[in-house]
Scaffold this motif. Structure first.
Motif, PDB file in Angstrom:
ATOM      1  N   GLN A  58       0.811  -1.220   0.000  1.00  0.00           N
ATOM      2  CA  GLN A  58       0.000   0.000   0.000  1.00  0.00           C
ATOM      3  C   GLN A  58       0.847   1.274   0.000  1.00  0.00           C
ATOM      4  OE1 GLN A  58      -2.275  -2.213   3.289  1.00  0.00           O
ATOM      5  NE2 GLN A  58      -3.602  -0.483   2.838  1.00  0.00           N
ATOM      6  N   TYR A 114      -0.559  -9.161   3.214  1.00  0.00           N
ATOM      7  CA  TYR A 114      -1.388  -9.320   1.995  1.00  0.00           C
ATOM      8  C   TYR A 114      -0.561  -9.214   0.714  1.00  0.00           C
ATOM      9  CZ  TYR A 114      -5.263  -7.822   5.046  1.00  0.00           C
ATOM     10  OH  TYR A 114      -6.193  -7.691   6.040  1.00  0.00           O
ATOM     11  N   GLU A 153      -2.680  -9.731  10.031  1.00  0.00           N
ATOM     12  CA  GLU A 153      -4.103 -10.128  10.114  1.00  0.00           C
ATOM     13  C   GLU A 153      -4.364 -11.499   9.493  1.00  0.00           C
ATOM     14  OE1 GLU A 153      -6.246  -6.874   8.289  1.00  0.00           O
ATOM     15  OE2 GLU A 153      -6.269  -5.771  10.160  1.00  0.00           O
ATOM     16  N   TYR A 169      -9.911  -1.430  14.839  1.00  0.00           N
ATOM     17  CA  TYR A 169     -10.589  -0.298  14.195  1.00  0.00           C
ATOM     18  C   TYR A 169     -11.991  -0.077  14.735  1.00  0.00           C
ATOM     19  CZ  TYR A 169      -6.767  -0.136  10.866  1.00  0.00           C
ATOM     20  OH  TYR A 169      -5.517  -0.021  10.309  1.00  0.00           O
ATOM     21  N   PHE A 174     -15.597  -4.911   5.237  1.00  0.00           N
ATOM     22  CA  PHE A 174     -15.172  -6.265   5.590  1.00  0.00           C
ATOM     23  C   PHE A 174     -16.182  -7.124   6.338  1.00  0.00           C
ATOM     24  CE2 PHE A 174     -11.110  -4.045   5.040  1.00  0.00           C
ATOM     25  CZ  PHE A 174     -10.438  -4.936   4.220  1.00  0.00           C
ATOM     26  N   GLU A 223      -1.996  -1.561  14.645  1.00  0.00           N
ATOM     27  CA  GLU A 223      -2.796  -0.767  13.703  1.00  0.00           C
ATOM     28  C   GLU A 223      -4.012  -0.219  14.411  1.00  0.00           C
ATOM     29  OE1 GLU A 223      -4.180  -2.149   9.874  1.00  0.00           O
ATOM     30  OE2 GLU A 223      -2.378  -3.376   9.670  1.00  0.00           O
ATOM     31  N   SER A 245      -5.613   2.923   0.499  1.00  0.00           N
ATOM     32  CA  SER A 245      -6.500   2.137   1.360  1.00  0.00           C
ATOM     33  C   SER A 245      -6.659   0.736   0.775  1.00  0.00           C
ATOM     34  CB  SER A 245      -7.850   2.842   1.452  1.00  0.00           C
ATOM     35  OG  SER A 245      -8.885   1.896   1.481  1.00  0.00           O
ATOM     36  N   GLY A 304      -9.146  -1.665   1.623  1.00  0.00           N
ATOM     37  CA  GLY A 304     -10.518  -2.096   1.352  1.00  0.00           C
ATOM     38  C   GLY A 304     -11.146  -1.396   0.161  1.00  0.00           C
ATOM     39  N   ASP A 305     -10.645  -0.217  -0.193  1.00  0.00           N
ATOM     40  CA  ASP A 305     -11.270   0.534  -1.278  1.00  0.00           C
ATOM     41  C   ASP A 305     -10.305   0.881  -2.411  1.00  0.00           C
ATOM     42  OD1 ASP A 305     -14.113   1.393  -0.041  1.00  0.00           O
ATOM     43  OD2 ASP A 305     -12.600   1.438   1.508  1.00  0.00           O
ATOM     44  N   LYS A 318      -8.973   7.858   1.042  1.00  0.00           N
ATOM     45  CA  LYS A 318      -9.238   7.469   2.433  1.00  0.00           C
ATOM     46  C   LYS A 318      -7.888   7.556   3.147  1.00  0.00           C
ATOM     47  CE  LYS A 318     -11.380   3.908   5.304  1.00  0.00           C
ATOM     48  NZ  LYS A 318     -11.736   2.490   5.439  1.00  0.00           N
TER      49      LYS A 318
HETATM   50  C1  BG6 Z   1      -6.187  -3.466   8.097  1.00  0.00           C
HETATM   51  C2  BG6 Z   1      -5.071  -3.827   7.139  1.00  0.00           C
HETATM   52  O1  BG6 Z   1      -7.195  -4.413   7.974  1.00  0.00           O
HETATM   53  O2  BG6 Z   1      -6.888  -2.295   7.885  1.00  0.00           O
HETATM   54  C3  BG6 Z   1      -4.486  -2.655   6.400  1.00  0.00           C
HETATM   55  O3  BG6 Z   1      -4.046  -4.538   7.773  1.00  0.00           O
HETATM   56  C4  BG6 Z   1      -5.590  -1.707   5.986  1.00  0.00           C
HETATM   57  O4  BG6 Z   1      -3.753  -3.137   5.317  1.00  0.00           O
HETATM   58  C5  BG6 Z   1      -6.272  -1.199   7.247  1.00  0.00           C
HETATM   59  O5  BG6 Z   1      -5.173  -0.656   5.180  1.00  0.00           O
HETATM   60  C6  BG6 Z   1      -7.330  -0.142   7.030  1.00  0.00           C
HETATM   61  O6  BG6 Z   1      -8.266  -0.586   6.092  1.00  0.00           O
HETATM   62  P1  BG6 Z   1      -8.618   0.291   4.820  1.00  0.00           P
HETATM   63  O7  BG6 Z   1      -9.552  -0.518   4.027  1.00  0.00           O
HETATM   64  O8  BG6 Z   1      -9.224   1.545   5.344  1.00  0.00           O
HETATM   65  O9  BG6 Z   1      -7.324   0.559   4.129  1.00  0.00           O
END
Ligand code: BG6
Length: 490
Positions: free
Chosen positions: A22, A147, A192, A325, A343, A385, A439, A441-442, A447
């Motif tokens: 990323q 990932y 993860e 999160y 997710f 994270e 990001s 997920g998107d 983001k």
């Molecule tokens: C975690 C991952 O699930 O969430 C990261 O380890 C990811 O790789 C982070 O970027 C935040 O999610 P997103 O979809 O907002 O990037």
């Protein structure tokens, strides 16, 4: 319920977190091979299918390969750390970081995953990055796989479904340990590891429709191979680099019952067991009976790796780590669930506000989780994270007024201090995407999570120049006071 014992221990590892796919960019520089993330395209918002890029099918993958020149592949660019690492690490140094979580791109070292010897340019790149970190007194915290699987393995072995991937991965991690053990003390084997159950492509580089197994069996087979690969790696650490500390990681989802109806409480307990089971294996060395019962009930038959039980028992970790999160509300009637972010599906929690991406904001849940994990594992815990994804606006004087991020982060840091006051041994906190990145997920740049703004949009337009946000100085002060500035605000 605040805690007047809240505190942060001496030597608490403050920092930030990134992942190669990323953040790093330079996808075809220095002999790097393509990773499966390089084939996730940015789909224009108007066509956004909520299941993408979580669910990349074999057809979508073929389509991406057929349109390499036309499609927008944001993970190939990341935030261009590959070319700007000196500038970025200087910014982290300026904030006083004690640690920097980053991952290594497997395909930068072993382009297809099959090579016996690594690519020299890639090897040198990570030496240079670690040297730069140490120049500022920053301890690297390295994730071996976030990932990020060589796409060759995805195409030809169906990723982690094939046990040969274990062999190739262990060849890679043994190299990492031998080569970098004197430069890196803190390691995480898999990012993860439980996310393969939410996204088999992201987490496992596999297409369930190409497997001869039923989809859920295929996913749990691949997860089994990852758990074995992690344990074999930990064992190699023990024998060859005993001074290194190695952890596992899950996406932690603290679940709450929808009501005090015992059926809801039981369903919640089962969800929590399900969320924890990979950590149970990595911290305690064997599959818990709850997941074996689940396999029996669902008819999931795993082909156990040879000597699996011994390998898992010998490969337990030194610390456990989590991303955190949001939390989830569970009902015994699963049909009530709605999507939360990209997710998961769960009930909405009326007591909590949400981010613009629909993730609820729950700092108290972090304190609850840390206490639960202390009771369950008795191991040090690293929060590797956490953070707020938001739409940031660069102002005319080249900063971002991100008070919303300061509020979010302060509340979570306070919760960690309180958990520490409850007696939890917390090693450190690395907030996600400390410098803006793509990001996951998107597959988008807009983001943003960072303390540093990166001038780039979803299509890769922009200078990629870096700008300090308001949160930059705020976090610098948090680190300088070892968290006291946040605790005193209470
Ligand atoms: C975690 C991952 O699930 O969430 C990261 O380890 C990811 O790789 C982070 O970027 C935040 O999610 P997103 O979809 O907002 O990037």
């Amino acid at each position: 319920m605040s805690n007047d014992q809240a505190r942060f221990p001496e030597g608490f590892l403050w920092g930030g977190a990134t992942s190669a796919s990323q953040y790093e960019g330079g996808w075809d520089a220095g002999g790097r091979g393509p990773s499966h993330m390089d084939y996730i395209r940015r789909v224009p918002k108007s066509d956004l299918d909520r299941t993408y890029p979580i669910n990349v099918t074999w057809d979508m993958f073929q389509d991406a390969k057929a349109h390499e020149e036309e499609y927008n592949f944001p993970f190939r660019r990341g935030a261009d750390f590959y070319h700007r690492y000196k500038e970025d690490i200087a910014l982290l140094g300026e904030m006083g970081y004690k640690t920097f979580r980053m991952s290594i791109s497997w395909s930068r070292l072993f382009p297809t995953g099959l090579e016996k010897e690594p690519c020299a340019d890639g090897v040198r790149f990570y030496h240079d990055v670690f040297a730069e970190c140490h120049k500022y007194g920053i301890e690297p915290l390295v994730t071996m796989i976030h990932y990020d699987i060589p796409v060759y393995l995805t195409e030809h072995l169906n990723g982690w479904e094939d046990p040969k991937t274990v062999e190739y991965f262990v060849n890679y991690t043994k190299f990492l340990i031998d080569e970098y053990k004197d430069e890196v003390t803190y390691w995480i084997t898999f990012n993860e590891i439980n996310m393969i159950m939410n996204s088999s492509y992201l987490g496992g580089g596999l297409f369930t429709e190409r497997s001869g197994r039923p989809a859920e069996t295929c996913i749990h087979q691949a997860l089994h191979h990852q758990l074995i690969a992690s344990a074999l790696t930990v064992k190699y650490f023990r024998e060859n680099a005993p001074h290194c500390l190695v952890g596992n990681m899950i996406a932690r989802l603290q679940n709450y019952p929808y009501t005090c109806n015992p059926d809801d409480v039981l369903a919640t307990q089962q969800q929590n067991q399900f969320n924890f089971f990979p950590t149970d294996i990595q911290a305690k060395g064997s599959y818990p009976s709850s997941i074996l019962n689940y396999y029996r009930k669902k008819g999931i038959e795993i082909e156990w790796y040879p000597e699996a039980q011994n390998i898992l028992a010998e490969g337990t970790v030194d610390f456990v780590s989590i991303s955190y999160y949001h939390t989830a509300v569970i009902s015994a009637e699963p049909d009530k669930a709605e999507p939360i972010g990209a997710f998961i599906r769960a009930l909405k929690n009326p007591n909590l506000t949400t981010t613009p991406w629909g993730w609820n904001i729950d700092p108290v849940g972090l304190r609850i989780t840390l206490n639960d994990m202390r009771d369950r594992y008795g191991l040090p815990i690293f929060i590797v994270e956490n953070g707020l994804g938001a739409h940031d606006q660069l102002t005319a004087d080249a900063t971002v007024d991100d008070d919303y991020r300061i509020d979010y982060t302060a509340a979570h840091i306070r919760a960690i201090g309180e958990a520490s006051g409850d007696g939890v041994e917390v090693m450190g906190y690395t907030s996600w995407g400390c410098i803006d990145l793509v990001s996951c997920g998107d597959a988008q740049m807009t983001k943003r999570y960072g303390y540093v703004y990166v001038d780039a949009d979803d299509d890769g337009n922009g200078t990629y120049d870096r700008y300090r946000k308001a949160s930059f100085d705020w976090y610098k002060n948090v680190i300088a006071t070892n968290g006291a500035s946040v605790l005193e605000e209470e």
